[in-house]
Design a protein around this motif. Sequence first.
Motif, PDB file in Angstrom:
ATOM      1  N   GLY A  77       0.815  -1.209   0.000  1.00  0.00           N
ATOM      2  CA  GLY A  77       0.000   0.000   0.000  1.00  0.00           C
ATOM      3  C   GLY A  77       0.849   1.258   0.000  1.00  0.00           C
ATOM      4  O   GLY A  77       0.549   2.227  -0.711  1.00  0.00           O
ATOM      5  N   ARG A  78       1.912   1.270   0.782  1.00  0.00           N
ATOM      6  CA  ARG A  78       2.821   2.424   0.823  1.00  0.00           C
ATOM      7  C   ARG A  78       3.496   2.620  -0.530  1.00  0.00           C
ATOM      8  O   ARG A  78       3.635   3.748  -1.024  1.00  0.00           O
ATOM      9  CB  ARG A  78       3.861   2.207   1.908  1.00  0.00           C
ATOM     10  N   ALA A  79       3.923   1.507  -1.135  1.00  0.00           N
ATOM     11  CA  ALA A  79       4.576   1.591  -2.443  1.00  0.00           C
ATOM     12  C   ALA A  79       3.632   2.159  -3.490  1.00  0.00           C
ATOM     13  O   ALA A  79       4.040   2.951  -4.350  1.00  0.00           O
ATOM     14  CB  ALA A  79       5.066   0.204  -2.869  1.00  0.00           C
ATOM     15  N   ALA A  80       2.361   1.790  -3.434  1.00  0.00           N
ATOM     16  CA  ALA A  80       1.380   2.316  -4.384  1.00  0.00           C
ATOM     17  C   ALA A  80       1.235   3.820  -4.240  1.00  0.00           C
ATOM     18  O   ALA A  80       1.143   4.548  -5.240  1.00  0.00           O
ATOM     19  CB  ALA A  80       0.031   1.628  -4.176  1.00  0.00           C
ATOM     20  N   ASP A  81       1.227   4.323  -3.000  1.00  0.00           N
ATOM     21  CA  ASP A  81       1.078   5.763  -2.771  1.00  0.00           C
ATOM     22  C   ASP A  81       2.297   6.544  -3.241  1.00  0.00           C
ATOM     23  O   ASP A  81       2.177   7.639  -3.787  1.00  0.00           O
ATOM     24  CB  ASP A  81       0.858   6.035  -1.278  1.00  0.00           C
ATOM     25  N   LEU A  82       3.508   5.988  -3.036  1.00  0.00           N
ATOM     26  CA  LEU A  82       4.726   6.739  -3.309  1.00  0.00           C
ATOM     27  C   LEU A  82       5.318   6.463  -4.693  1.00  0.00           C
ATOM     28  O   LEU A  82       5.818   7.379  -5.343  1.00  0.00           O
ATOM     29  CB  LEU A  82       5.774   6.433  -2.235  1.00  0.00           C
ATOM     30  N   ARG A  86      -0.289   2.590 -10.946  1.00  0.00           N
ATOM     31  CA  ARG A  86      -0.237   1.719 -12.130  1.00  0.00           C
ATOM     32  C   ARG A  86       1.019   0.868 -12.104  1.00  0.00           C
ATOM     33  O   ARG A  86       0.990  -0.326 -12.421  1.00  0.00           O
ATOM     34  CB  ARG A  86      -0.282   2.552 -13.417  1.00  0.00           C
ATOM     35  N   ARG A  87       2.116   1.475 -11.712  1.00  0.00           N
ATOM     36  CA  ARG A  87       3.393   0.740 -11.674  1.00  0.00           C
ATOM     37  C   ARG A  87       3.321  -0.445 -10.711  1.00  0.00           C
ATOM     38  O   ARG A  87       3.759  -1.554 -11.023  1.00  0.00           O
ATOM     39  CB  ARG A  87       4.510   1.701 -11.259  1.00  0.00           C
ATOM     40  N   MET A  88       2.750  -0.233  -9.538  1.00  0.00           N
ATOM     41  CA  MET A  88       2.663  -1.314  -8.555  1.00  0.00           C
ATOM     42  C   MET A  88       1.643  -2.376  -8.962  1.00  0.00           C
ATOM     43  O   MET A  88       1.842  -3.568  -8.711  1.00  0.00           O
ATOM     44  CB  MET A  88       2.301  -0.745  -7.183  1.00  0.00           C
ATOM     45  N   LEU A 125       0.780  -6.560  -3.537  1.00  0.00           N
ATOM     46  CA  LEU A 125       0.863  -5.344  -4.346  1.00  0.00           C
ATOM     47  C   LEU A 125      -0.457  -5.048  -5.043  1.00  0.00           C
ATOM     48  O   LEU A 125      -0.906  -3.903  -5.090  1.00  0.00           O
ATOM     49  CB  LEU A 125       1.980  -5.484  -5.384  1.00  0.00           C
ATOM     50  N   VAL A 126      -1.097  -6.080  -5.582  1.00  0.00           N
ATOM     51  CA  VAL A 126      -2.310  -5.878  -6.377  1.00  0.00           C
ATOM     52  C   VAL A 126      -3.501  -5.476  -5.511  1.00  0.00           C
ATOM     53  O   VAL A 126      -4.250  -4.555  -5.841  1.00  0.00           O
ATOM     54  CB  VAL A 126      -2.647  -7.155  -7.188  1.00  0.00           C
ATOM     55  N   PHE A 127      -3.683  -6.165  -4.369  1.00  0.00           N
ATOM     56  CA  PHE A 127      -4.882  -5.959  -3.560  1.00  0.00           C
ATOM     57  C   PHE A 127      -5.039  -4.507  -3.107  1.00  0.00           C
ATOM     58  O   PHE A 127      -6.047  -3.854  -3.406  1.00  0.00           O
ATOM     59  CB  PHE A 127      -4.860  -6.918  -2.366  1.00  0.00           C
ATOM     60  N   PRO A 128      -4.074  -3.936  -2.350  1.00  0.00           N
ATOM     61  CA  PRO A 128      -4.277  -2.552  -1.906  1.00  0.00           C
ATOM     62  C   PRO A 128      -4.242  -1.543  -3.042  1.00  0.00           C
ATOM     63  O   PRO A 128      -4.865  -0.478  -2.944  1.00  0.00           O
ATOM     64  CB  PRO A 128      -3.121  -2.334  -0.920  1.00  0.00           C
ATOM     65  N   THR A 129      -3.531  -1.870  -4.130  1.00  0.00           N
ATOM     66  CA  THR A 129      -3.455  -0.921  -5.240  1.00  0.00           C
ATOM     67  C   THR A 129      -4.793  -0.798  -5.955  1.00  0.00           C
ATOM     68  O   THR A 129      -5.219   0.304  -6.314  1.00  0.00           O
ATOM     69  CB  THR A 129      -2.357  -1.343  -6.226  1.00  0.00           C
ATOM     70  N   PHE A 209      10.085   6.941   1.908  1.00  0.00           N
ATOM     71  CA  PHE A 209       9.491   5.600   1.907  1.00  0.00           C
ATOM     72  C   PHE A 209       9.439   5.011   3.308  1.00  0.00           C
ATOM     73  O   PHE A 209       8.721   4.048   3.552  1.00  0.00           O
ATOM     74  CB  PHE A 209      10.308   4.674   0.992  1.00  0.00           C
ATOM     75  N   ASP A 210      10.182   5.595   4.248  1.00  0.00           N
ATOM     76  CA  ASP A 210      10.267   5.084   5.616  1.00  0.00           C
ATOM     77  C   ASP A 210      10.717   3.621   5.591  1.00  0.00           C
ATOM     78  O   ASP A 210      10.011   2.716   6.048  1.00  0.00           O
ATOM     79  CB  ASP A 210       8.925   5.220   6.341  1.00  0.00           C
ATOM     80  N   LEU A 211      11.917   3.400   5.011  1.00  0.00           N
ATOM     81  CA  LEU A 211      12.426   2.033   4.844  1.00  0.00           C
ATOM     82  C   LEU A 211      12.560   1.286   6.170  1.00  0.00           C
ATOM     83  O   LEU A 211      12.165   0.115   6.264  1.00  0.00           O
ATOM     84  CB  LEU A 211      13.758   2.061   4.105  1.00  0.00           C
ATOM     85  N   PRO A 212      13.091   1.914   7.251  1.00  0.00           N
ATOM     86  CA  PRO A 212      13.160   1.178   8.533  1.00  0.00           C
ATOM     87  C   PRO A 212      11.774   0.730   9.014  1.00  0.00           C
ATOM     88  O   PRO A 212      11.612  -0.396   9.494  1.00  0.00           O
ATOM     89  CB  PRO A 212      13.790   2.196   9.490  1.00  0.00           C
ATOM     90  N   GLY A 213      10.792   1.611   8.882  1.00  0.00           N
ATOM     91  CA  GLY A 213       9.435   1.239   9.284  1.00  0.00           C
ATOM     92  C   GLY A 213       8.871   0.141   8.409  1.00  0.00           C
ATOM     93  O   GLY A 213       8.230  -0.797   8.901  1.00  0.00           O
ATOM     94  N   ALA A 214       9.109   0.241   7.088  1.00  0.00           N
ATOM     95  CA  ALA A 214       8.583  -0.759   6.163  1.00  0.00           C
ATOM     96  C   ALA A 214       9.192  -2.132   6.432  1.00  0.00           C
ATOM     97  O   ALA A 214       8.483  -3.150   6.460  1.00  0.00           O
ATOM     98  CB  ALA A 214       8.859  -0.328   4.723  1.00  0.00           C
ATOM     99  N   LEU A 215      10.511  -2.177   6.645  1.00  0.00           N
ATOM    100  CA  LEU A 215      11.177  -3.460   6.860  1.00  0.00           C
ATOM    101  C   LEU A 215      10.769  -4.087   8.198  1.00  0.00           C
ATOM    102  O   LEU A 215      10.524  -5.298   8.278  1.00  0.00           O
ATOM    103  CB  LEU A 215      12.690  -3.275   6.810  1.00  0.00           C
ATOM    104  N   SER A 216      10.695  -3.262   9.257  1.00  0.00           N
ATOM    105  CA  SER A 216      10.331  -3.814  10.570  1.00  0.00           C
ATOM    106  C   SER A 216       8.879  -4.277  10.579  1.00  0.00           C
ATOM    107  O   SER A 216       8.557  -5.330  11.148  1.00  0.00           O
ATOM    108  CB  SER A 216      10.577  -2.788  11.679  1.00  0.00           C
ATOM    109  N   ALA A 217       7.986  -3.524   9.926  1.00  0.00           N
ATOM    110  CA  ALA A 217       6.576  -3.923   9.878  1.00  0.00           C
ATOM    111  C   ALA A 217       6.403  -5.199   9.063  1.00  0.00           C
ATOM    112  O   ALA A 217       5.691  -6.127   9.477  1.00  0.00           O
ATOM    113  CB  ALA A 217       5.730  -2.806   9.271  1.00  0.00           C
TER     114      ALA A 217
END
Length: 487
Positions: A77-82, A86-88, A125-129, A209-217
Motif C-alpha cells: 500500500g505504501r509503495a502504491a502511494d509513493l 499503475r506501476r505497482m 501489491l495488487v490488492f491494496p493498489t 518511503f520510511d524504509l526502517p518502518g517498512a522493513l520492521s513492519a
Amino acid sequence: MRVGCAKAPDDECAGSPNGPAILALLSFAMLIVSLDQYIVVVALPEIGRELGYSAHTLQGVVSAYAVASSGFLLLGGRAADLLGRRRMLMTGLALYAVSSLAGGLATGPEVQLTARAVQGLGGALVFPTTLALISTTFPEGRERNRALGIWGGSGAAGLVVGVLLGGVLTRAFGWESVFLVNVPLVVVTLVLAWILIDADHPRDRSRSFDLPGALSATGAITLLVYSLAQGSERGWGSPGIVVPATIGLLLLATFVIVERRSSDPLVPGHLLRNRNLVVAVAIASLFTATFGSVLYFLSIYFQNVRGYDALETGIGFVLPTVLVVAGSTLAGRLVTRHGLRRTLIAALAVGAAGAALIGLAMSPDGSYVTLVPGLVALSIGDGIVFTTMFIAASTGVPDRDQGVASGIASTGSGIGAALGLAVLVLIANAGTEGLADEELRIAAADGIRTAVLVVAGGIALTILITLMLRPRPQPADRSPEPDLAQP
C-alpha cells in the motif's frame, strides 16, 4: 484526460466516460488475487501425492501464500502511494504470472512453495493498489459505494469461485491447471492496465518511503502470521514457532519506536486517529477469521466427511458463489441508502444466523440440502460485509494515503485469517487424535460442527465492534449524501 484519473480531482474522474472499463479491469484483477487464496484447496490431495509432500508440509501450499501476502500488504500500500499505482499494479500482476507458471511446472515442494510465496507477494501489491485506485477515482459517497460494490463482489466471489474452479480444473486437467490458469488471465489484465490507466506522475520527493518502518513492519507481520499459521501443526511450544513469534514481537516493538520518530511514518498518525478506519481493521480481522474460515471447513467437510471428490466439492460451492456476488454487488447501494453501520449490523446478524444453521446441520450422514438455508444466509452476509468493511476503511482518508489505508485494512484481514484458522483448526481436531476410518469421520464431523458454531459466535461479537463506527460530517462542497455510519 484519460480514464485512469489516479491523480485527478474526484469530480473529473467521476465523469469519465470510460470509468466502467477501469472498474471492470480493477475488479478482474481483484478476482484473480482472491481466487488464488483457495483455488488450490481441493487440489491439495493430488498435489501432495504427485510432488511428495508430507502431511506436515502440505498445508504450506495454502499458508505460504497467506504468510507472504499478509506480511507485505502494508508495504504494498505504501509503495502504491509513493511509487505509483499503475506501476505497482503491473508489478504485482507480473509477479503473479511468473510465479503461477513456476508453480504449475514445479516437480517438488521447494519450488512450488517458493512460487506460492511469490504469488502472495504479488497479491500484496495488487490488492491494496486496486482498492486505492478505486477510492481515488470515485468520490466518497454514492459513486464510490457503487464502485466498491462491484470490486467487492469480484473479491468476495473470488474466494468461493477459487474452490469451485479448483475442483473443475483438477478433475479435468490435473492439479497443474490451478496454477497455469492464471498466466493467460494475468497477461490480458497487464495489457489492459497499460492501455487504460494513466501513467504515474513523478514521485513526490517530499515524502520518504520510511524504509526502517517498512522493513520492521513487514518482518513483524510475516513472522507473526507464519507462527499463527503453523502453530497448530508444529506445536505452539516448539522452537520453530516460539523463535519466529518472539522475533516478530521484537520487530513490532521496533516498528512502533521507528514510527514515533519518523518525520514521514509508514502509518501516518492521522490514519490511526480515524476511528472508522481502526474499526474497519478490527471488522476485517474478524471477518476473515470467521466467514473466511467457513470456506475451509466446508471443503474439508465435503471431502473428508461426505466423501465428495474435487469436482463435487466445487459444485457444492456454486450456490454460495452466486449469493456472495449478489450480496457484494448490492452492498454499495445498501450503504448509500441505509448507512454503513446499519448495513453492517444487518449483514452480520444474517451471517451469524447462517453459520449457526450450517453448524447445526452438519453431521456424518447429513445431506447437502440440509445445509442450504445456512449457506444462503451466510453467503449473503459474507458478500455484504466484505464490501462494506472496505467502504468503511476508505471513508475520510485523503487520496494520498488511500494505498496505505488499504494496506492497513488488508493486513488486518490477513492476520485475522491466520489467527482464526489456527484457533478453529485446533477446535475442530480436538477429538480426532488416534482415530481412524469411520470413527475418524464421525469425530471430524463433530469437530467441524463445533468450529462452525464458534464462528457464529465470532460473527455476533463483530456486531458489537461495529457499533463503534461513527458518522462523518458531510463535505461542504457536495450535495448531501446519506449518513455513512448512521445507526
